[in-house]
Enzyme design. Structure first.
Site, PDB file in Angstrom:
ATOM      1  N   ARG A 133       0.827  -1.199   0.253  1.00 58.28           N
ATOM      2  CA  ARG A 133      -0.005   0.054  -0.035  1.00 58.28           C
ATOM      3  C   ARG A 133       0.926   1.196  -0.077  1.00 58.28           C
ATOM      4  O   ARG A 133       1.501   1.501   1.047  1.00 58.28           O
ATOM      5  CB  ARG A 133      -0.938  -0.077   1.247  1.00 58.28           C
ATOM      6  CG  ARG A 133      -1.996   1.082   1.029  1.00 58.28           C
ATOM      7  CD  ARG A 133      -2.654   1.026   2.279  1.00 58.28           C
ATOM      8  NE  ARG A 133      -3.581  -0.182   2.717  1.00 58.28           N
ATOM      9  CZ  ARG A 133      -3.975  -0.712   3.526  1.00 58.28           C
ATOM     10  NH1 ARG A 133      -3.391  -0.464   4.697  1.00 58.28           N
ATOM     11  NH2 ARG A 133      -4.742  -1.529   3.579  1.00 58.28           N
ATOM     12  N   PRO A 134       1.152   1.885  -1.134  1.00 55.55           N
ATOM     13  CA  PRO A 134       2.365   2.605  -1.426  1.00 55.55           C
ATOM     14  C   PRO A 134       2.179   4.230  -0.691  1.00 55.55           C
ATOM     15  O   PRO A 134       2.284   5.032  -1.498  1.00 55.55           O
ATOM     16  CB  PRO A 134       2.141   2.902  -2.946  1.00 55.55           C
ATOM     17  CG  PRO A 134       0.672   2.782  -3.154  1.00 55.55           C
ATOM     18  CD  PRO A 134       0.406   1.828  -2.287  1.00 55.55           C
ATOM     19  N   CYS A 135       2.306   4.241   0.552  1.00 61.08           N
ATOM     20  CA  CYS A 135       2.416   5.346   1.209  1.00 61.08           C
ATOM     21  C   CYS A 135       3.813   6.028   1.000  1.00 61.08           C
ATOM     22  O   CYS A 135       3.824   7.295   1.293  1.00 61.08           O
ATOM     23  CB  CYS A 135       2.368   5.174   2.824  1.00 61.08           C
ATOM     24  SG  CYS A 135       3.466   3.961   3.495  1.00 61.08           S
ATOM     25  N   HIS A 136       4.560   5.449   0.307  1.00 60.01           N
ATOM     26  CA  HIS A 136       6.052   6.138   0.176  1.00 60.01           C
ATOM     27  C   HIS A 136       5.778   6.952  -1.004  1.00 60.01           C
ATOM     28  O   HIS A 136       6.694   7.828  -1.314  1.00 60.01           O
ATOM     29  CB  HIS A 136       6.989   5.102  -0.303  1.00 60.01           C
ATOM     30  CG  HIS A 136       6.675   4.150  -1.468  1.00 60.01           C
ATOM     31  ND1 HIS A 136       5.840   2.936  -1.283  1.00 60.01           N
ATOM     32  CD2 HIS A 136       6.882   4.233  -2.621  1.00 60.01           C
ATOM     33  CE1 HIS A 136       5.782   2.528  -2.346  1.00 60.01           C
ATOM     34  NE2 HIS A 136       6.307   3.252  -3.481  1.00 60.01           N
TER      35      HIS A 136
END
Length: 168
Positions: A133-136
Site C-alpha cells: 500500500r504505497p504510502c511512500h
C-alpha cells in the site's frame, strides 16, 4: 491463525504477516508488511506460526516489484483501521506507480478539508502494509520527503526504483 515469514529485500529483511485464506491468490491474505526499525512495525508474537511456503505468491510479487517488473500488486490483504484510515489507505492505493501526491492532495481526494493534513499524515503513518500500500508515494507540500515509518532513505529508494522503471 496468524502466520509469518521473512524475506530479504533491498530495504532489509521484511517481516510478512498474514492469515490463511481460501480465496486469496496463493492462499494467504497479508495483514502486515514491516521493515527493520519501522515505527509501529509488526513483531513476531507467541503463537504465530512460521510458514514460508504460505507466502510464495506474495514474495514472488514483491521480488518482481523490487527488480522493476511489477507496478501493481495483486495481493489480498486484511487490515483493520478506522473509517478515516480506510479512506486514506484506499486513496494511497490509487496513486499510480512512479508518481507522487502531497498529503493535501490525499486529503482532497477523500473529501477532507485542507486542515485535516495532520490527520491524513497520521493515518498514512499507521499503514500496516508498507510497499504494497504505497504510502511512500506521498510527499510534503513543498516536494520534500517527509514522514515514512520505514525511514526516509527507504522512501527515497522506493521512489527512485519506481521512477527508474516507470514506463512512458
Amino acid at each position: 491463525m496468524t502466520i509469518y515469514t521473512t524475506m530479504d529485500s533491498l530495504l532489509g529483511e521484511l517481516l510478512l504477516v498474514g492469515e490463511e485464506s481460501a480465496v486469496a491468490k496463493g492462499g494467504t491474505a497479508l495483514t502486515s508488511l514491516s521493515v527493520p526499525g519501522q515505527k509501529r512495525g509488526a513483531v513476531v508474537q507467541d503463537g504465530w506460526i512460521d510458514k514460508p511456503e504460505a507466502f510464495t505468491e506474495i514474495i514472488t510479487q514483491l521480488r518482481s516489484y523490487f527488480v522493476g517488473t511489477l507496478a501493481h500488486f495483486d495481493i489480498e490483504y486484511v487490515t483493520s483501521g478506522s473509517d478515516f484510515q480506510q479512506r486514506v489507505w484506499t486513496a494511497l492505493e490509487a496513486i499510480p506507480y512512479g508518481t507522487t501526491l502531497t498529503y493535501g492532495d490525499v486529503a482532497q481526494q477523500i473529501g477532507a478539508p485542507k486542515t485535516s493534513v495532520r490527520a491524513v499524515s497520521s493515518a498514512i503513518g499507521a499503514n500496516p502494509l508498507l510497499v504494497v500500500r504505497p504510502c511512500h508515494r506521498v510527499i510534503g507540500a513543498n516536494g520534500t520527503l517527509t514522514g515514512y515509518a520505514g525511514g526516509l532513505e527507504r522512501k527515497q529508494h522506493l521512489l527512485d526504483l519506481e521512477i527508474t522503471h516507470r514506463t512512458a
